[in-house]
Design an enzyme around this catalytic site. Structure first.
Site, mmCIF file in Angstrom:
data_model
loop_
_atom_site.group_PDB
_atom_site.id
_atom_site.type_symbol
_atom_site.label_atom_id
_atom_site.label_comp_id
_atom_site.label_asym_id
_atom_site.label_seq_id
_atom_site.Cartn_x
_atom_site.Cartn_y
_atom_site.Cartn_z
ATOM 1 N N TYR A 1 -0.228 4.386 6.381
ATOM 2 C CA TYR A 1 -0.264 2.920 6.503
ATOM 3 C C TYR A 1 -1.497 2.479 7.292
ATOM 4 C CZ TYR A 1 1.316 -1.828 7.596
ATOM 5 O OH TYR A 1 1.401 -3.190 7.734
ATOM 6 N N SER B 1 -3.509 -5.582 9.330
ATOM 7 C CA SER B 1 -2.539 -5.273 10.396
ATOM 8 C C SER B 1 -3.283 -4.847 11.648
ATOM 9 C CB SER B 1 -1.635 -4.122 9.935
ATOM 10 O OG SER B 1 -0.854 -3.632 11.011
ATOM 11 N N LYS C 1 -4.839 0.169 6.007
ATOM 12 C CA LYS C 1 -5.236 -1.110 6.610
ATOM 13 C C LYS C 1 -6.665 -1.028 7.160
ATOM 14 C CE LYS C 1 -1.423 -3.380 5.690
ATOM 15 N NZ LYS C 1 -1.409 -4.520 4.750
HETATM 16 P P1 NDP Z 1 8.065 -7.268 3.263
HETATM 17 O O1 NDP Z 1 8.453 -5.866 2.997
HETATM 18 O O2 NDP Z 1 9.042 -8.187 3.894
HETATM 19 O O3 NDP Z 1 7.539 -7.957 1.919
HETATM 20 C C1 NDP Z 1 6.591 -7.295 1.132
HETATM 21 C C2 NDP Z 1 6.392 -8.033 -0.171
HETATM 22 O O4 NDP Z 1 5.450 -7.255 -0.946
HETATM 23 C C3 NDP Z 1 7.650 -8.154 -0.981
HETATM 24 O O5 NDP Z 1 7.757 -9.440 -1.571
HETATM 25 C C4 NDP Z 1 7.473 -7.080 -2.048
HETATM 26 O O6 NDP Z 1 8.054 -7.365 -3.296
HETATM 27 C C5 NDP Z 1 5.976 -7.084 -2.240
HETATM 28 N N1 NDP Z 1 5.568 -5.826 -2.879
HETATM 29 C C6 NDP Z 1 5.663 -4.583 -2.366
HETATM 30 N N2 NDP Z 1 5.277 -3.677 -3.286
HETATM 31 C C7 NDP Z 1 4.942 -4.375 -4.401
HETATM 32 C C8 NDP Z 1 4.490 -4.009 -5.688
HETATM 33 N N3 NDP Z 1 4.317 -2.727 -6.040
HETATM 34 N N4 NDP Z 1 4.256 -4.984 -6.584
HETATM 35 C C9 NDP Z 1 4.444 -6.287 -6.267
HETATM 36 N N5 NDP Z 1 4.892 -6.703 -5.056
HETATM 37 C C10 NDP Z 1 5.130 -5.747 -4.136
HETATM 38 O O7 NDP Z 1 6.730 -7.165 4.143
HETATM 39 P P2 NDP Z 1 6.072 -8.184 5.184
HETATM 40 O O8 NDP Z 1 6.278 -9.567 4.743
HETATM 41 O O9 NDP Z 1 6.457 -7.766 6.542
HETATM 42 O O10 NDP Z 1 4.534 -7.762 5.012
HETATM 43 C C11 NDP Z 1 3.569 -8.581 4.365
HETATM 44 C C12 NDP Z 1 2.188 -8.029 4.693
HETATM 45 O O11 NDP Z 1 1.999 -8.080 6.112
HETATM 46 C C13 NDP Z 1 1.982 -6.571 4.297
HETATM 47 O O12 NDP Z 1 0.687 -6.386 3.801
HETATM 48 C C14 NDP Z 1 2.155 -5.827 5.601
HETATM 49 O O13 NDP Z 1 1.473 -4.604 5.601
HETATM 50 C C15 NDP Z 1 1.563 -6.820 6.575
HETATM 51 N N6 NDP Z 1 2.000 -6.654 7.951
HETATM 52 C C16 NDP Z 1 3.316 -6.704 8.279
HETATM 53 C C17 NDP Z 1 3.716 -6.528 9.579
HETATM 54 C C18 NDP Z 1 5.153 -6.546 9.983
HETATM 55 O O14 NDP Z 1 5.461 -6.122 11.115
HETATM 56 N N7 NDP Z 1 6.076 -7.045 9.170
HETATM 57 C C19 NDP Z 1 2.738 -6.296 10.656
HETATM 58 C C20 NDP Z 1 1.368 -6.276 10.197
HETATM 59 C C21 NDP Z 1 1.028 -6.452 8.897
HETATM 60 P P3 NDP Z 1 9.628 -7.530 -3.584
HETATM 61 O O15 NDP Z 1 9.969 -8.929 -3.172
HETATM 62 O O16 NDP Z 1 9.686 -7.293 -5.027
HETATM 63 O O17 NDP Z 1 10.314 -6.484 -2.756
#
Ligand code: NDP
Length: 244
Positions: free
Chosen positions: A149, A136, A153
């Site tokens: 967070y 991130s 990262k």
């Molecule tokens: P979402 O919250 O939309 O999706 C996160 C996904 O991670 C979900 O599918 C969730 O599972 C899965 N997950 C979370 N915890 C677990 C766990 N314990 N075991 C298995 N799966 C898990 O997040 P984003 O798509 O926005 O984020 C994706 C990545 O991008 C992350 O690493 C985030 O930090 C990074 N990011 C996001 C930004 C943003 O603004 N959105 C900006 C910068 C970085 P489930 O489907 O079961 O809920």
């Protein structure tokens, strides 16, 4: 740019929704055999409805043993995307022990676990491979209420560099993609309030948040042979936020 992953097997964590889901679909479109790993079966069921052929793995990444077994059972992986992440927003003075553990477990410790398991097989099979960790802009910029967070990262960026240092000899490339805000479920949590999104947008020279597909483009490029000499880098996809 023509990119094909035919004959390659990919594993994407956090593929139930948001960025990970889109990465899984794109890799499948590019010809890879794709394992989409996530925690909630309903999200993965919907993904399979949209893209029949994608294989799913339901496991909680906070469970070290269960995750290790689930990933080991997949056999050889060529392309790994450590994308799963969680954010719990608390001011520094309000940080709780449980939030610290959860966010570090998913955003960092699980990356060690999944990568170790995948890499051991890559080394045994002498195939090389490519890993992209979804970090991130928060790894390099302090954001209010994001102390834990941001810390995860930052640690992920450095973990990726050490992985690059140690795994290069096995022809395994490791890179990070560092997005700005994307309005997924996680993005909405932190940035749907105009009082917060306004100042953030003002800090992004391109004047907008990123689209999911713009993050996917960067991940796919780094995974591919088009990035064959790119190793140990952190690639911002941030509209210039970190440049200013
Ligand atoms: P979402 O919250 O939309 O999706 C996160 C996904 O991670 C979900 O599918 C969730 O599972 C899965 N997950 C979370 N915890 C677990 C766990 N314990 N075991 C298995 N799966 C898990 O997040 P984003 O798509 O926005 O984020 C994706 C990545 O991008 C992350 O690493 C985030 O930090 C990074 N990011 C996001 C930004 C943003 O603004 N959105 C900006 C910068 C970085 P489930 O489907 O079961 O809920």
């Amino acid at each position: 740019m023509e990119i094909q992953f035919t004959g390659k097997t990919a594993l994407v964590t956090g593929a139930g929704q948001g960025i990970g889901r889109a990465i899984a679909k794109r890799l499948f479109e590019h010809g890879a055999k794709v394992y989409a790993l996530s925690k909630t079966s309903e999200n993965l069921r919907k993904l399979q409805e949209e893209a029949p052929g994608i294989l799913t793995v339901i496991v909680d990444l906070e469970d070290w043993e269960a995750t290790q077994k689930a990933v080991k059972d997949l056999g050889h992986i060529d392309l790994l995307v450590n994308n799963a992440g969680v954010a719990i927003l608390e001011s520094f003075l309000d940080i709780k022990s449980e939030s610290f553990d959860k966010v570090f477990n998913v955003n960092l410790k699980a990356v060690v676990n999944v990568s170790q398991t995948v890499v051991k097989q890559m080394i045994a099979d002498k195939t090389g491979g490519s890993i992209v960790n979804v970090s991130s802009q928060a790894s390099q910029a302090a954001l209010r209420d994001h102390a834990i967070y941001c810390s995860t990262k930052s640690a992920l960026d450095m973990l990726s560099k050490v992985m690059a240092l140690e795994l290069g000899q096995h022809k395994i490339r490791v890179n990070c993609v560092n997005p700005t805000v994307v309005l997924t479920e996680m993005g909405k949590l932190g940035w749907s309030d105009p009082l917060k999104s306004g100042p953030m947008l003002a800090g992004i020279p391109l004047g907008r948040f990123a689209e999911v597909e713009e993050i996917v483009d960067a991940v796919v490029f780094l995974l591919s042979d088009r990035a064959s000499m790119i190793h140990g880098t952190t690639l911002p996809v941030d509209g210039g936020f970190l440049a200013c």
